[in-house]
Design a protein around this motif. Structure first.
Motif, short mmCIF file in Angstrom:
data_model
loop_
_atom_site.label_atom_id
_atom_site.label_comp_id
_atom_site.label_asym_id
_atom_site.label_seq_id
_atom_site.Cartn_x
_atom_site.Cartn_y
_atom_site.Cartn_z
N TRP A 1 50.25 53.79 47.91
CA TRP A 1 50.18 54.70 46.77
C TRP A 1 51.34 54.48 45.78
CZ3 TRP A 1 50.36 56.23 51.86
CH2 TRP A 1 51.60 56.64 52.34
N GLN A 2 52.39 53.78 46.21
CA GLN A 2 53.49 53.50 45.30
C GLN A 2 53.10 52.46 44.26
OE1 GLN A 2 56.44 52.63 48.34
NE2 GLN A 2 57.63 54.39 47.64
N THR A 3 52.10 51.65 44.55
CA THR A 3 51.65 50.65 43.57
C THR A 3 50.87 51.30 42.44
OG1 THR A 3 49.65 50.20 44.83
CG2 THR A 3 51.56 48.82 45.29
N LEU A 4 50.46 52.53 42.62
CA LEU A 4 49.68 53.22 41.60
C LEU A 4 50.55 53.83 40.50
CD1 LEU A 4 47.13 55.05 43.93
CD2 LEU A 4 46.82 52.90 42.69
N LYS A 5 51.86 53.96 40.76
CA LYS A 5 52.75 54.54 39.76
C LYS A 5 52.89 53.61 38.58
CE LYS A 5 56.34 55.44 42.39
NZ LYS A 5 57.67 55.87 42.79
N LEU A 6 52.86 54.17 37.38
CA LEU A 6 53.07 53.38 36.19
C LEU A 6 54.56 53.14 35.98
CD1 LEU A 6 50.59 55.18 33.77
CD2 LEU A 6 50.28 53.01 34.92
N PRO A 7 54.91 51.98 35.43
CA PRO A 7 56.33 51.76 35.13
C PRO A 7 56.76 52.69 34.01
CG PRO A 7 54.99 49.96 34.29
CD PRO A 7 54.08 50.85 35.08
N PRO A 8 58.04 53.04 33.97
CA PRO A 8 58.51 53.95 32.92
C PRO A 8 58.36 53.32 31.54
CG PRO A 8 60.36 53.06 34.15
CD PRO A 8 59.12 52.61 34.84
N THR A 9 58.10 54.15 30.55
CA THR A 9 57.98 53.67 29.19
C THR A 9 59.37 53.41 28.62
OG1 THR A 9 58.06 55.88 28.22
CG2 THR A 9 55.87 55.01 28.82
N ARG A 10 59.44 52.71 27.53
CA ARG A 10 60.73 52.43 26.88
C ARG A 10 61.43 53.73 26.50
NH1 ARG A 10 64.07 48.75 25.05
NH2 ARG A 10 65.03 48.90 23.00
N ALA A 11 60.66 54.70 26.02
CA ALA A 11 61.25 55.99 25.64
C ALA A 11 61.88 56.68 26.85
CB ALA A 11 60.19 56.88 24.99
N GLN A 12 61.22 56.60 28.00
CA GLN A 12 61.78 57.20 29.21
C GLN A 12 63.05 56.49 29.65
OE1 GLN A 12 58.29 56.74 31.63
NE2 GLN A 12 57.71 58.89 31.42
N VAL A 13 63.06 55.17 29.54
CA VAL A 13 64.23 54.39 29.93
C VAL A 13 65.40 54.71 29.00
CG1 VAL A 13 65.15 52.05 30.14
CG2 VAL A 13 62.87 52.56 30.99
N LEU A 14 65.13 54.81 27.70
CA LEU A 14 66.18 55.17 26.74
C LEU A 14 66.71 56.57 27.01
CD1 LEU A 14 64.76 53.67 23.43
CD2 LEU A 14 66.82 52.95 24.62
N ALA A 15 65.81 57.51 27.32
CA ALA A 15 66.24 58.87 27.62
C ALA A 15 67.12 58.91 28.87
CB ALA A 15 65.03 59.78 27.79
N ASP A 16 66.78 58.13 29.87
CA ASP A 16 67.60 58.06 31.08
C ASP A 16 68.98 57.47 30.77
OD1 ASP A 16 65.55 59.15 32.55
OD2 ASP A 16 64.88 57.22 33.39
N ALA A 17 69.02 56.46 29.91
CA ALA A 17 70.29 55.84 29.54
C ALA A 17 71.16 56.83 28.76
CB ALA A 17 70.05 54.59 28.70
#
Length: 104
Positions: free
Chosen positions: A24-40
């Motif tokens: 089920w971990q393969t079903l997760k979508l990779p984070p979007t660029r906006a999410q990565v920028l928000a995390d940074a």
């Protein structure tokens, strides 16, 4: 029904063993660029409209807190460096020659 549940559990365990993650971990979508920028931004504690100098200053403060010489880890330093590089890369290109001087 119990036989199906046991077979499914075995298949899941074999998948985990072979692939290194649960099916089920393969079903997760990779984070979007906006999410990565928000995390940074969250990691460096800067606002979305932070300037180049603000990002560099926040990075220096973060590194001072997490440096291995102060009990931090190398992984945390790498994470902060990646956040800095990502945020600086997301800034619009410089056009004013006065802004082109070295930031430190």
């Amino acid at each position: 029904m119990l036989r199906f549940a046991i077979i499914l559990a075995i298949v899941c365990l074999l998948y985990r063993w072979a692939m290194g993650q649960w099916p089920w971990q393969t079903l997760k979508l990779p984070p979007t660029r906006a999410q990565v920028l928000a995390d940074a931004r969250k990691l460096l504690e800067v606002e979305p409209d932070a300037s180049r100098q603000t990002i560099i200053g926040a990075h220096k403060r973060r590194i001072a807190k997490i440096h291995p010489d102060r009990g931090g880890s190398g992984d945390a330093v790498h994470e902060a460096n990646e956040a800095r590089d990502l945020l600086l890369g997301a800034l619009p290109p410089r056009t004013d020659p006065a802004d082109a001087k070295d930031d430190g």
